[in-house]
Design a protein around this motif. Structure first.
Motif, PDB file in Angstrom:
ATOM      1  N   HIS A  68       0.854  -1.196   0.000  1.00 51.43           N
ATOM      2  CA  HIS A  68       0.000   0.000   0.000  1.00 51.43           C
ATOM      3  C   HIS A  68       0.884   1.238   0.000  1.00 51.43           C
ATOM      4  CE1 HIS A  68      -3.430  -2.563   0.881  1.00 51.43           C
ATOM      5  NE2 HIS A  68      -2.686  -3.147   1.802  1.00 51.43           N
ATOM      6  N   ASP A  69       0.571   2.170  -0.900  1.00 51.33           N
ATOM      7  CA  ASP A  69       1.361   3.394  -1.031  1.00 51.33           C
ATOM      8  C   ASP A  69       0.771   4.576  -0.277  1.00 51.33           C
ATOM      9  OD1 ASP A  69       3.245   2.197  -2.756  1.00 51.33           O
ATOM     10  OD2 ASP A  69       1.872   2.461  -4.441  1.00 51.33           O
ATOM     11  N   ALA A  70      -0.501   4.465   0.105  1.00 48.65           N
ATOM     12  CA  ALA A  70      -1.171   5.610   0.728  1.00 48.65           C
ATOM     13  C   ALA A  70      -2.288   5.137   1.644  1.00 48.65           C
ATOM     14  CB  ALA A  70      -1.745   6.530  -0.350  1.00 48.65           C
ATOM     15  N   MET A  71      -2.688   6.044   2.518  1.00 50.53           N
ATOM     16  CA  MET A  71      -3.830   5.812   3.395  1.00 50.53           C
ATOM     17  C   MET A  71      -4.896   6.843   3.008  1.00 50.53           C
ATOM     18  SD  MET A  71      -4.035   5.645   7.574  1.00 50.53           S
ATOM     19  CE  MET A  71      -2.601   6.654   7.716  1.00 50.53           C
ATOM     20  N   LEU A  72      -6.133   6.372   2.872  1.00 47.48           N
ATOM     21  CA  LEU A  72      -7.237   7.250   2.492  1.00 47.48           C
ATOM     22  C   LEU A  72      -8.259   7.333   3.623  1.00 47.48           C
ATOM     23  CD1 LEU A  72      -7.885   5.834  -1.099  1.00 47.48           C
ATOM     24  CD2 LEU A  72      -6.420   7.752  -0.463  1.00 47.48           C
ATOM     25  N   TRP A  73      -8.857   8.499   3.796  1.00 48.46           N
ATOM     26  CA  TRP A  73      -9.938   8.677   4.760  1.00 48.46           C
ATOM     27  C   TRP A  73     -11.218   8.944   3.987  1.00 48.46           C
ATOM     28  CZ3 TRP A  73      -5.042  10.453   5.619  1.00 48.46           C
ATOM     29  CH2 TRP A  73      -4.443  10.075   6.812  1.00 48.46           C
ATOM     30  N   HIS A  74     -12.295   8.302   4.432  1.00 53.41           N
ATOM     31  CA  HIS A  74     -13.598   8.461   3.790  1.00 53.41           C
ATOM     32  C   HIS A  74     -14.654   8.822   4.828  1.00 53.41           C
ATOM     33  CE1 HIS A  74     -11.527   5.956   0.798  1.00 53.41           C
ATOM     34  NE2 HIS A  74     -12.326   6.523  -0.071  1.00 53.41           N
ATOM     35  N   ILE A  75     -15.577   9.658   4.427  1.00 54.05           N
ATOM     36  CA  ILE A  75     -16.761   9.958   5.224  1.00 54.05           C
ATOM     37  C   ILE A  75     -17.954   9.817   4.294  1.00 54.05           C
ATOM     38  CG2 ILE A  75     -18.053  11.715   6.502  1.00 54.05           C
ATOM     39  CD1 ILE A  75     -15.392  12.880   7.424  1.00 54.05           C
ATOM     40  N   ALA A  76     -18.890   8.971   4.692  1.00 56.42           N
ATOM     41  CA  ALA A  76     -20.103   8.732   3.908  1.00 56.42           C
ATOM     42  C   ALA A  76     -19.773   8.373   2.462  1.00 56.42           C
ATOM     43  CB  ALA A  76     -21.032   9.941   3.986  1.00 56.42           C
ATOM     44  N   GLY A  77     -18.736   7.545   2.272  1.00 58.04           N
ATOM     45  CA  GLY A  77     -18.384   7.080   0.943  1.00 58.04           C
ATOM     46  C   GLY A  77     -17.605   8.067   0.093  1.00 58.04           C
ATOM     47  N   ARG A  78     -17.250   9.217   0.666  1.00 57.23           N
ATOM     48  CA  ARG A  78     -16.509  10.239  -0.082  1.00 57.23           C
ATOM     49  C   ARG A  78     -15.112  10.390   0.504  1.00 57.23           C
ATOM     50  NH1 ARG A  78     -15.793  15.787   0.283  1.00 57.23           N
ATOM     51  NH2 ARG A  78     -16.978  15.871   2.214  1.00 57.23           N
ATOM     52  N   GLU A  79     -14.105  10.370  -0.367  1.00 59.62           N
ATOM     53  CA  GLU A  79     -12.717  10.540   0.089  1.00 59.62           C
ATOM     54  C   GLU A  79     -12.525  11.964   0.608  1.00 59.62           C
ATOM     55  OE1 GLU A  79      -8.279  10.767  -1.776  1.00 59.62           O
ATOM     56  OE2 GLU A  79      -9.586   9.214  -2.606  1.00 59.62           O
ATOM     57  N   VAL A  80     -12.019  12.077   1.844  1.00 61.10           N
ATOM     58  CA  VAL A  80     -11.811  13.399   2.449  1.00 61.10           C
ATOM     59  C   VAL A  80     -10.346  13.661   2.783  1.00 61.10           C
ATOM     60  CG1 VAL A  80     -14.148  13.540   3.377  1.00 61.10           C
ATOM     61  CG2 VAL A  80     -12.321  12.524   4.771  1.00 61.10           C
ATOM     62  N   GLY A  81      -9.506  12.657   2.614  1.00 59.45           N
ATOM     63  CA  GLY A  81      -8.090  12.865   2.899  1.00 59.45           C
ATOM     64  C   GLY A  81      -7.243  11.734   2.358  1.00 59.45           C
ATOM     65  N   ARG A  82      -5.973  12.050   2.136  1.00 57.72           N
ATOM     66  CA  ARG A  82      -5.029  11.065   1.622  1.00 57.72           C
ATOM     67  C   ARG A  82      -3.651  11.399   2.186  1.00 57.72           C
ATOM     68  NH1 ARG A  82      -4.705   7.915  -3.167  1.00 57.72           N
ATOM     69  NH2 ARG A  82      -2.555   7.384  -3.630  1.00 57.72           N
ATOM     70  N   SER A  83      -2.936  10.351   2.583  1.00 60.25           N
ATOM     71  CA  SER A  83      -1.567  10.520   3.062  1.00 60.25           C
ATOM     72  C   SER A  83      -0.699   9.466   2.388  1.00 60.25           C
ATOM     73  CB  SER A  83      -1.510  10.348   4.589  1.00 60.25           C
ATOM     74  OG  SER A  83      -0.187  10.469   5.049  1.00 60.25           O
ATOM     75  N   ASN A  84       0.300   9.901   1.652  1.00 59.71           N
ATOM     76  CA  ASN A  84       1.211   8.975   0.988  1.00 59.71           C
ATOM     77  C   ASN A  84       2.288   8.524   1.961  1.00 59.71           C
ATOM     78  OD1 ASN A  84      -0.062   9.109  -1.548  1.00 59.71           O
ATOM     79  ND2 ASN A  84       0.969  11.035  -1.986  1.00 59.71           N
ATOM     80  N   PHE A  85       2.623   7.253   1.915  1.00 61.51           N
ATOM     81  CA  PHE A  85       3.650   6.691   2.780  1.00 61.51           C
ATOM     82  C   PHE A  85       5.035   6.919   2.174  1.00 61.51           C
ATOM     83  CE2 PHE A  85       0.140   3.483   3.609  1.00 61.51           C
ATOM     84  CZ  PHE A  85      -0.312   4.146   4.737  1.00 61.51           C
ATOM     85  N   PRO A  86       6.054   7.070   3.021  1.00 62.01           N
ATOM     86  CA  PRO A  86       7.410   7.235   2.493  1.00 62.01           C
ATOM     87  C   PRO A  86       7.929   5.963   1.807  1.00 62.01           C
ATOM     88  CG  PRO A  86       7.425   7.184   4.892  1.00 62.01           C
ATOM     89  CD  PRO A  86       5.993   7.204   4.463  1.00 62.01           C
ATOM     90  N   GLN A  87       7.392   4.829   2.208  1.00 60.02           N
ATOM     91  CA  GLN A  87       7.707   3.550   1.563  1.00 60.02           C
ATOM     92  C   GLN A  87       6.458   2.690   1.671  1.00 60.02           C
ATOM     93  OE1 GLN A  87      10.968   2.303   4.094  1.00 60.02           O
ATOM     94  NE2 GLN A  87       9.689   0.834   5.144  1.00 60.02           N
TER      95      GLN A  87
END
Length: 133
Positions: A68-87
């Motif tokens: 996995h390259d990133a972590m995503l946050w969702h609220i009510a099925g809508r993406e509200v945030g994304r954080s890419n991992f360094p590795q």
């Protein structure tokens, strides 16, 4: 050569046991419970770099685990945030990881004693506390 006794058959105890067996050191791991376990803490492994995976010869155990390259946050099925991992982080269930690591340890000639509570004094020769407590 003296047998190393490891108290704790979790990730630290199994990884240490595998590394010692790769160097032909006799090892017994004492695990108070049963393996494999169902725990959330192994579903996502971050910070395990390629050098560590190679040094512990874990790649065959992780080949089918998604990266996995990133972590995503969702609220009510809508993406509200994304954080890419360094590795990339590795996605694998703790149940699968425990099972694979225990098998690799035993395949390497290690002795795994389940439902075995090891009693030793801290600092005792030939013992390692990997209980995480």
């Amino acid at each position: 050569m003296k047998t190393i006794q490891i108290a704790g058959g979790g990730l630290a105890g199994l990884a240490t046991g595998i590394a010692l067996r790769q160097r032909c050191v006799p090892v017994v791991i004492h695990e108070a419970g049963d393996l494999p376990r169902h725990r959330v803490c192994g579903e996502f492994i971050a910070g395990l770099d390629g050098a560590t995976i190679e040094a512990l010869a874990l790649e065959p155990l992780l080949t089918d685990a998604p990266r996995h390259d990133a972590m995503l946050w969702h609220i009510a099925g809508r993406e509200v945030g994304r954080s890419n991992f360094p590795q990339p982080a590795i996605g694998i269930s703790r149940h699968a990881l425990d099972s694979r690591m225990a098998a690799a340890f035993q395949d390497a000639g290690g002795e795994l004693r389940l439902r075995s509570r090891a009693k030793f004094e801290p600092g005792a020769e030939g013992w390692l506390d990997a209980t995480g407590r």
